[in-house]
Design a protein around this motif. Structure first.
Motif, PDB file in Angstrom:
ATOM      1  N   PHE A  27      -8.601   0.385   0.077  1.00  0.00           N
ATOM      2  CA  PHE A  27      -7.682  -0.149   1.085  1.00  0.00           C
ATOM      3  C   PHE A  27      -8.382  -1.269   1.837  1.00  0.00           C
ATOM      4  O   PHE A  27      -9.587  -1.217   2.072  1.00  0.00           O
ATOM      5  CB  PHE A  27      -7.280   0.971   2.051  1.00  0.00           C
ATOM      6  CG  PHE A  27      -6.215   0.564   3.026  1.00  0.00           C
ATOM      7  CD1 PHE A  27      -4.884   0.552   2.645  1.00  0.00           C
ATOM      8  CD2 PHE A  27      -6.541   0.192   4.316  1.00  0.00           C
ATOM      9  CE1 PHE A  27      -3.891   0.168   3.538  1.00  0.00           C
ATOM     10  CE2 PHE A  27      -5.559  -0.191   5.218  1.00  0.00           C
ATOM     11  CZ  PHE A  27      -4.230  -0.199   4.831  1.00  0.00           C
ATOM     12  N   ARG A  28      -7.613  -2.259   2.219  1.00  0.00           N
ATOM     13  CA  ARG A  28      -8.139  -3.383   3.014  1.00  0.00           C
ATOM     14  C   ARG A  28      -8.121  -2.966   4.490  1.00  0.00           C
ATOM     15  O   ARG A  28      -7.210  -3.313   5.221  1.00  0.00           O
ATOM     16  CB  ARG A  28      -7.320  -4.645   2.791  1.00  0.00           C
ATOM     17  CG  ARG A  28      -7.416  -5.176   1.387  1.00  0.00           C
ATOM     18  CD  ARG A  28      -6.582  -6.443   1.213  1.00  0.00           C
ATOM     19  NE  ARG A  28      -6.641  -6.917  -0.130  1.00  0.00           N
ATOM     20  CZ  ARG A  28      -7.634  -7.653  -0.637  1.00  0.00           C
ATOM     21  NH1 ARG A  28      -8.650  -7.983   0.119  1.00  0.00           N
ATOM     22  NH2 ARG A  28      -7.611  -8.042  -1.886  1.00  0.00           N
ATOM     23  N   PRO A  30      -8.665  -3.017   8.213  1.00  0.00           N
ATOM     24  CA  PRO A  30      -8.902  -4.117   9.153  1.00  0.00           C
ATOM     25  C   PRO A  30     -10.115  -3.841  10.044  1.00  0.00           C
ATOM     26  O   PRO A  30     -10.331  -2.723  10.483  1.00  0.00           O
ATOM     27  CB  PRO A  30      -7.615  -4.156   9.976  1.00  0.00           C
ATOM     28  CG  PRO A  30      -7.005  -2.813   9.825  1.00  0.00           C
ATOM     29  CD  PRO A  30      -7.462  -2.261   8.509  1.00  0.00           C
ATOM     30  N   SER A  39      -8.472 -12.141   5.019  1.00  0.00           N
ATOM     31  CA  SER A  39      -8.011 -10.808   4.651  1.00  0.00           C
ATOM     32  C   SER A  39      -9.217  -9.876   4.552  1.00  0.00           C
ATOM     33  O   SER A  39     -10.247 -10.258   3.998  1.00  0.00           O
ATOM     34  CB  SER A  39      -7.300 -10.885   3.300  1.00  0.00           C
ATOM     35  OG  SER A  39      -6.857  -9.618   2.909  1.00  0.00           O
ATOM     36  N   PRO A  42     -11.394  -5.140   0.315  1.00  0.00           N
ATOM     37  CA  PRO A  42     -11.059  -3.765  -0.045  1.00  0.00           C
ATOM     38  C   PRO A  42     -12.295  -2.883   0.041  1.00  0.00           C
ATOM     39  O   PRO A  42     -13.384  -3.290  -0.341  1.00  0.00           O
ATOM     40  CB  PRO A  42     -10.561  -3.854  -1.484  1.00  0.00           C
ATOM     41  CG  PRO A  42     -10.679  -5.258  -1.897  1.00  0.00           C
ATOM     42  CD  PRO A  42     -11.251  -6.058  -0.786  1.00  0.00           C
ATOM     43  N   VAL A 102      -1.319   4.759   7.897  1.00  0.00           N
ATOM     44  CA  VAL A 102      -0.636   3.681   7.184  1.00  0.00           C
ATOM     45  C   VAL A 102       0.462   4.255   6.287  1.00  0.00           C
ATOM     46  O   VAL A 102       0.335   5.360   5.764  1.00  0.00           O
ATOM     47  CB  VAL A 102      -1.610   2.839   6.324  1.00  0.00           C
ATOM     48  CG1 VAL A 102      -2.594   2.091   7.190  1.00  0.00           C
ATOM     49  CG2 VAL A 102      -2.336   3.687   5.316  1.00  0.00           C
ATOM     50  N   ASN A 106       2.184   0.354   2.279  1.00  0.00           N
ATOM     51  CA  ASN A 106       1.389  -0.703   2.900  1.00  0.00           C
ATOM     52  C   ASN A 106       0.749  -1.589   1.827  1.00  0.00           C
ATOM     53  O   ASN A 106       0.143  -1.083   0.884  1.00  0.00           O
ATOM     54  CB  ASN A 106       0.306  -0.068   3.781  1.00  0.00           C
ATOM     55  CG  ASN A 106      -0.396  -1.077   4.649  1.00  0.00           C
ATOM     56  OD1 ASN A 106      -0.933  -2.068   4.172  1.00  0.00           O
ATOM     57  ND2 ASN A 106      -0.399  -0.810   5.940  1.00  0.00           N
ATOM     58  N   GLY A 108      -1.880  -3.162   2.002  1.00  0.00           N
ATOM     59  CA  GLY A 108      -3.334  -3.107   2.092  1.00  0.00           C
ATOM     60  C   GLY A 108      -3.972  -2.260   1.009  1.00  0.00           C
ATOM     61  O   GLY A 108      -5.172  -2.370   0.757  1.00  0.00           O
ATOM     62  N   GLN A 110      -5.232  -1.464  -2.468  1.00  0.00           N
ATOM     63  CA  GLN A 110      -5.661  -2.308  -3.584  1.00  0.00           C
ATOM     64  C   GLN A 110      -5.457  -1.521  -4.875  1.00  0.00           C
ATOM     65  O   GLN A 110      -6.129  -0.522  -5.110  1.00  0.00           O
ATOM     66  CB  GLN A 110      -7.141  -2.682  -3.410  1.00  0.00           C
ATOM     67  CG  GLN A 110      -7.625  -3.683  -4.392  1.00  0.00           C
ATOM     68  CD  GLN A 110      -7.101  -5.075  -4.101  1.00  0.00           C
ATOM     69  OE1 GLN A 110      -6.789  -5.406  -2.970  1.00  0.00           O
ATOM     70  NE2 GLN A 110      -6.983  -5.874  -5.126  1.00  0.00           N
TER      71      GLN A 110
END
Length: 178
Positions: A27-28, A30, A39, A42, A102, A106, A108, A110
């Protein structure tokens, strides 16, 4: 840090239906210190909980890092020795204090081109037992917070005093009869 080939594929509902606590996903996540406009990269994240809210499924995920520093401590789950068995290419620690809720939709997540899923592995053994303890602690904190909110609401609610009054005619008759 990750051992998967990522691409931007549309998510299939199959992985979303089977995702459960203990799964490791890409997941990206934050980061506050990241440059604006870039961005997040991941990274492995540990699924702590799966919840359904308003008919949608959400995952509570914990941040994963390979950094051995003592920063970001709290509710840690270590995948240091059997990391390869968990789908990781380096020793990783998941920080339960840095968590995020999330939607499973989402962007985000990957997705790995080979599997069509962001899931790269699953905890087992000692780390899976530690996950249970962390989940219990997080749930206990949620319960305590909910109890305190209910107590505050209860204290704010004014007490209703019910007063019995007699109708005017009845009170006048009683005075006239006396």
């Amino acid at each position: 840090m990750l051992d998967s080939t990522a691409t931007t594929l549309t998510m299939t509902p199959a992985w979303q239906a089977h995702l459960s606590p203990g799964d490791i996903v890409t997941f990206r996540f934050p980061l506050a210190q990241a440059d604006p406009g870039t961005s997040p990269k991941p990274r492995p994240c540990l699924v702590l909980e799966i919840e359904e809210l308003a008919g949608l499924r959400f995952a509570l995920i914990a941040y994963g890092t390979t950094s051995p520093r003592k920063a970001n401590w709290g509710y840690e789950i270590h995948a240091l020795e059997d990391f390869a068995a968990f789908g990781l290419d380096r020793p990783t620690r998941f920080i339960g204090r840095r968590r995020l809720m999330v939607s499973l939709d989402n962007p985000g997540f990957q997705i790995c081109r080979d599997t069509g899923s962001p899931v790269i592995g699953r905890l087992s053994g000692g780390p899976a037992e530690r996950l249970l303890a962390v989940r219990a602690r997080i749930q206990a904190e949620r319960d305590i917070a909910a109890y305190r909110r209910a107590q505050r609401r209860h204290r704010r609610t004014p007490s209703v005093v019910v007063e019995r009054r007699r109708p005017k005619r009845l009170a006048q008759r009683e005075r006239g009869a006396a």
